[in-house]
Scaffold this motif. Structure first.
Motif, short mmCIF file in Angstrom:
data_model
loop_
_atom_site.label_atom_id
_atom_site.label_comp_id
_atom_site.label_asym_id
_atom_site.label_seq_id
_atom_site.Cartn_x
_atom_site.Cartn_y
_atom_site.Cartn_z
N ALA A 311 0.82 -1.21 0.00
CA ALA A 311 0.00 0.00 0.00
C ALA A 311 0.85 1.26 0.00
CB ALA A 311 -0.93 -0.02 1.21
N GLN A 312 0.42 2.26 -0.78
CA GLN A 312 1.04 3.57 -0.83
C GLN A 312 0.10 4.57 -0.18
OE1 GLN A 312 4.13 4.23 -2.40
NE2 GLN A 312 4.30 2.01 -2.61
N TYR A 313 0.64 5.58 0.47
CA TYR A 313 -0.19 6.65 1.02
C TYR A 313 -0.56 7.63 -0.09
CZ TYR A 313 1.28 4.90 5.57
OH TYR A 313 1.50 4.10 6.66
N CYS A 314 -1.83 7.81 -0.31
CA CYS A 314 -2.26 8.74 -1.35
C CYS A 314 -3.66 9.26 -1.07
CB CYS A 314 -2.16 8.12 -2.74
SG CYS A 314 -2.94 6.51 -2.88
N PHE A 315 -3.95 10.41 -1.65
CA PHE A 315 -5.23 11.07 -1.41
C PHE A 315 -5.83 11.50 -2.74
CE2 PHE A 315 -7.50 15.16 -0.15
CZ PHE A 315 -8.59 14.52 0.43
N GLN A 316 -7.07 11.11 -2.97
CA GLN A 316 -7.84 11.57 -4.13
C GLN A 316 -8.58 12.81 -3.68
OE1 GLN A 316 -11.48 10.50 -3.80
NE2 GLN A 316 -12.28 10.77 -5.87
N TYR A 317 -8.20 13.97 -4.24
CA TYR A 317 -8.83 15.23 -3.85
C TYR A 317 -9.75 15.72 -4.96
CZ TYR A 317 -9.48 20.09 -2.47
OH TYR A 317 -10.04 21.30 -2.13
N ILE A 318 -11.03 15.85 -4.63
CA ILE A 318 -12.01 16.37 -5.58
C ILE A 318 -11.98 17.89 -5.48
CG2 ILE A 318 -14.43 16.36 -6.28
CD1 ILE A 318 -14.67 13.64 -4.77
N ILE A 319 -11.49 18.53 -6.52
CA ILE A 319 -11.28 19.97 -6.50
C ILE A 319 -12.59 20.69 -6.82
CG2 ILE A 319 -9.94 21.88 -7.48
CD1 ILE A 319 -7.89 19.72 -8.41
N GLY A 320 -13.00 21.53 -5.88
CA GLY A 320 -14.23 22.30 -6.08
C GLY A 320 -14.07 23.71 -5.55
N SER A 321 -14.90 24.59 -6.05
CA SER A 321 -14.85 25.99 -5.63
C SER A 321 -15.60 26.19 -4.31
CB SER A 321 -15.48 26.87 -6.71
OG SER A 321 -15.59 28.20 -6.28
N HIS A 322 -15.20 27.20 -3.57
CA HIS A 322 -15.91 27.58 -2.34
C HIS A 322 -16.98 28.64 -2.61
CE1 HIS A 322 -13.70 25.34 0.74
NE2 HIS A 322 -12.64 25.50 -0.04
N GLY A 323 -17.27 28.89 -3.86
CA GLY A 323 -18.31 29.85 -4.20
C GLY A 323 -18.54 29.87 -5.71
N ASP A 324 -19.55 30.61 -6.13
CA ASP A 324 -19.83 30.77 -7.56
C ASP A 324 -18.89 31.81 -8.16
OD1 ASP A 324 -21.90 29.11 -6.89
OD2 ASP A 324 -23.49 30.60 -7.15
N GLY A 325 -18.60 31.66 -9.43
CA GLY A 325 -17.77 32.67 -10.08
C GLY A 325 -17.28 32.22 -11.44
N ILE A 326 -16.33 32.97 -11.97
CA ILE A 326 -15.74 32.68 -13.28
C ILE A 326 -14.36 32.05 -13.06
CG2 ILE A 326 -15.03 33.62 -15.50
CD1 ILE A 326 -18.03 33.78 -14.95
N PHE A 327 -14.18 30.86 -13.61
CA PHE A 327 -12.95 30.10 -13.38
C PHE A 327 -11.74 30.77 -14.03
CE2 PHE A 327 -9.98 26.72 -14.75
CZ PHE A 327 -9.61 26.25 -13.50
N GLN A 328 -10.67 30.86 -13.24
CA GLN A 328 -9.42 31.39 -13.76
C GLN A 328 -8.33 30.33 -13.77
OE1 GLN A 328 -7.97 34.88 -11.76
NE2 GLN A 328 -6.16 35.08 -13.06
N ASN A 329 -8.20 29.62 -12.64
CA ASN A 329 -7.05 28.72 -12.52
C ASN A 329 -7.24 27.81 -11.31
OD1 ASN A 329 -4.36 27.81 -13.08
ND2 ASN A 329 -3.63 29.03 -11.36
N VAL A 330 -6.50 26.70 -11.28
CA VAL A 330 -6.36 25.90 -10.06
C VAL A 330 -4.96 26.14 -9.53
CG1 VAL A 330 -6.25 23.60 -9.06
CG2 VAL A 330 -8.06 24.15 -10.71
N TYR A 331 -4.88 26.79 -8.38
CA TYR A 331 -3.58 27.04 -7.74
C TYR A 331 -3.07 25.75 -7.11
CZ TYR A 331 -0.31 28.25 -4.02
OH TYR A 331 0.76 28.29 -3.18
N ILE A 332 -1.80 25.43 -7.39
CA ILE A 332 -1.16 24.27 -6.77
C ILE A 332 0.16 24.73 -6.17
CG2 ILE A 332 -0.17 21.98 -7.12
CD1 ILE A 332 -2.10 21.66 -9.47
N SER A 333 0.32 24.50 -4.88
CA SER A 333 1.53 24.92 -4.18
C SER A 333 2.76 24.17 -4.71
CB SER A 333 1.36 24.65 -2.68
OG SER A 333 2.59 24.74 -2.01
N GLU A 334 3.85 24.89 -4.82
CA GLU A 334 5.12 24.27 -5.24
C GLU A 334 5.51 23.13 -4.29
OE1 GLU A 334 6.98 24.76 -7.89
OE2 GLU A 334 5.76 26.38 -8.73
N GLU A 335 5.04 23.25 -3.06
CA GLU A 335 5.40 22.28 -2.02
C GLU A 335 4.93 20.86 -2.34
OE1 GLU A 335 4.94 22.04 2.83
OE2 GLU A 335 4.52 23.92 1.79
N ILE A 336 3.84 20.75 -3.10
CA ILE A 336 3.33 19.40 -3.37
C ILE A 336 3.26 19.05 -4.86
CG2 ILE A 336 1.96 19.31 -1.25
CD1 ILE A 336 -0.51 19.65 -3.12
#
Length: 399
Positions: A311-336
């Motif tokens: 077994a490997q440690y892994c996480f399936q993250y469902i990316i969703g917005s915290h509000g309504d709006g016009i999509f620009q980008n998905v920010y991803i930290s350099e750290e991960i």
């Protein structure tokens, strides 16, 4: 070339469509949405609703298919089972699939077979829910036949029951709502996939499901379970499969461990999990669930071809917005960034997005690998610091 019909052509079905072609199948996709992205990758497209059993059957007879699958899709699962049974192809079985696909039928099945289940009541109209004066709170109100967390409410105040009923009924094709006891647990709800061959469970992996309100935001693998509990969960899922008569195919499982240690199977979906759960399963275990489920549908699965690794440690993250709006980008930290095994973004700049309340609000999915459980939990606890949806300000035409 053998012909495989895949019901649906959504983003999360694209990997299965591509894999099926890599396996050498002639792939036909089918739904009533010609703009769905999956149809660009199949060799043929049929414009028929995935829930119309008879029309899909007629098309399959005309084409002469060798297999049919509703990959990661609840609405098409019953149709796939119906067509497979009529054409004597491999599948879960029509009756068993109906039981697994319908929340009311599943609870009645559990009750009849004296299997642990939440207390429940089915409601067809608002007066039915008004009469539930003694039903324990909190409870969960949901449509009997929806998917993707649509129409679900956790009710803590009896005054909110009618509002929850109205919300749920709006997502039910059959006009039926189920009210269920909330099973309290000291751990996370468990969630994952399994593979069934000739009525026997041969693979299952469970992760810990994480929520925002009552909407899932992902599953973390492996679940923090001891071997005894894993064995008990395997036996309980196997008992459901045996009693129901489900034959062959992928299944998606949700279960809870009550405060007194009892296992409650919340759902067994008669299909592989959506939102790239098969990719999570492969990342976590090495088991190629995508190929396995496709070859099962085609009658070409060989157990010896599929092995799991540690077994490997892994996480399936469902990316969703915290509000309504016009999509620009998905920010991803350099750290991960380097730890992201898979990343799918379903929106493009300028698209309208909505607050993530069910599967229609999904912006994308990431599968992230970790070196340890501690590192994984640290990132999950602060996930918005690492991955988040960035929105543009909507222009005010009145200015």
């Amino acid at each position: 070339m053998k012909k495989l019909l895949i019901l649906g052509g959504a983003y999360s079905q694209v990997p299965a469509i591509n894999r099926a072609r890599e396996l050498g199948y002639y792939v036909i996709t089918c739904d009533y949405l010609p703009e769905n992205p999956g149809h660009k990758y199949s060799q043929e497209y049929i414009n028929v609703s995935t829930t119309d059993c008879e029309k899909v059957l007629v098309k399959c007879e005309e084409i002469g298919i060798d297999g049919i699958i509703a990959y990661g899709s609840d609405p098409g699962a019953i149709t796939a089972a119906y067509v497979a049974e009529k054409l004597q192809l491999d599948g879960g079985g029509f009756l068993a699939t109906q039981i697994f696909a319908r929340k009311d039928k599943f609870r009645e099945f559990q009750k009849e077979n004296q299997i642990n289940h939440p207390a429940f009541a089915c409601c067809l109209q608002k007066t039915d829910i008004k009469n539930l004066t003694d039903f324990a709170l909190p409870c969960i109100v949901k449509p009997v036949d929806s998917s993707g967390s649509k129409g679900i409410t956790v009710v803590n105040d009896r005054r909110d029951l009618e509002r929850a009923f109205d919300y749920a009924i709006g997502f039910s094709r059959t006009g039926k709502v189920i009210v269920e006891e909330y099973i309290h647990t000291a751990c996370h709800q468990l969630h994952g996939d399994g593979i069934v061959v000739n009525g026997k469970l041969i693979f299952m992996e469970l992760g810990e499901q994480r929520f925002r309100d009552c909407v899932p935001i992902g599953s973390a693998c492996p679940a923090n379970m001891d071997e005894k509990l894993k064995e008990s969960a395997w036996k309980e899922v196997s008992r459901h499969i045996e009693k129901c008569g489900f034959q062959t195919g992928g299944i998606n499982i949700e279960l809870r461990i009550s405060l007194d240690g009892k296992i409650y199977i919340i759902e067994i979906g008669p299909r592989t999990g959506g939102n790239y759960i098969p990719e999570l399963m492969q990342t976590a275990t090495g088991f190629d669930e995508i190929s396995a489920s496709l070859q099962l549908a085609m009658g070409e699965f060989r157990t010896t071809d599929y092995q799991r690794t540690s077994a490997q440690y892994c996480f399936q993250y469902i990316i969703g917005s915290h509000g309504d709006g016009i999509f620009q980008n998905v920010y991803i930290s350099e750290e991960i960034k380097e730890q992201i095994e898979f990343l799918w973004i379903h929106k493009k700049k300028g698209d309208k997005v909505f607050d993530y309340k069910n599967s229609s609000g999904v912006v994308g999915v990431a599968i992230i690998k970790f070196q340890s459980r501690q590192q994984m939990e640290h990132v999950i606890d602060a996930i918005d610091n690492y991955i988040r949806v960035e929105l543009m300000e909507e222009k005010n035409e009145n200015k």
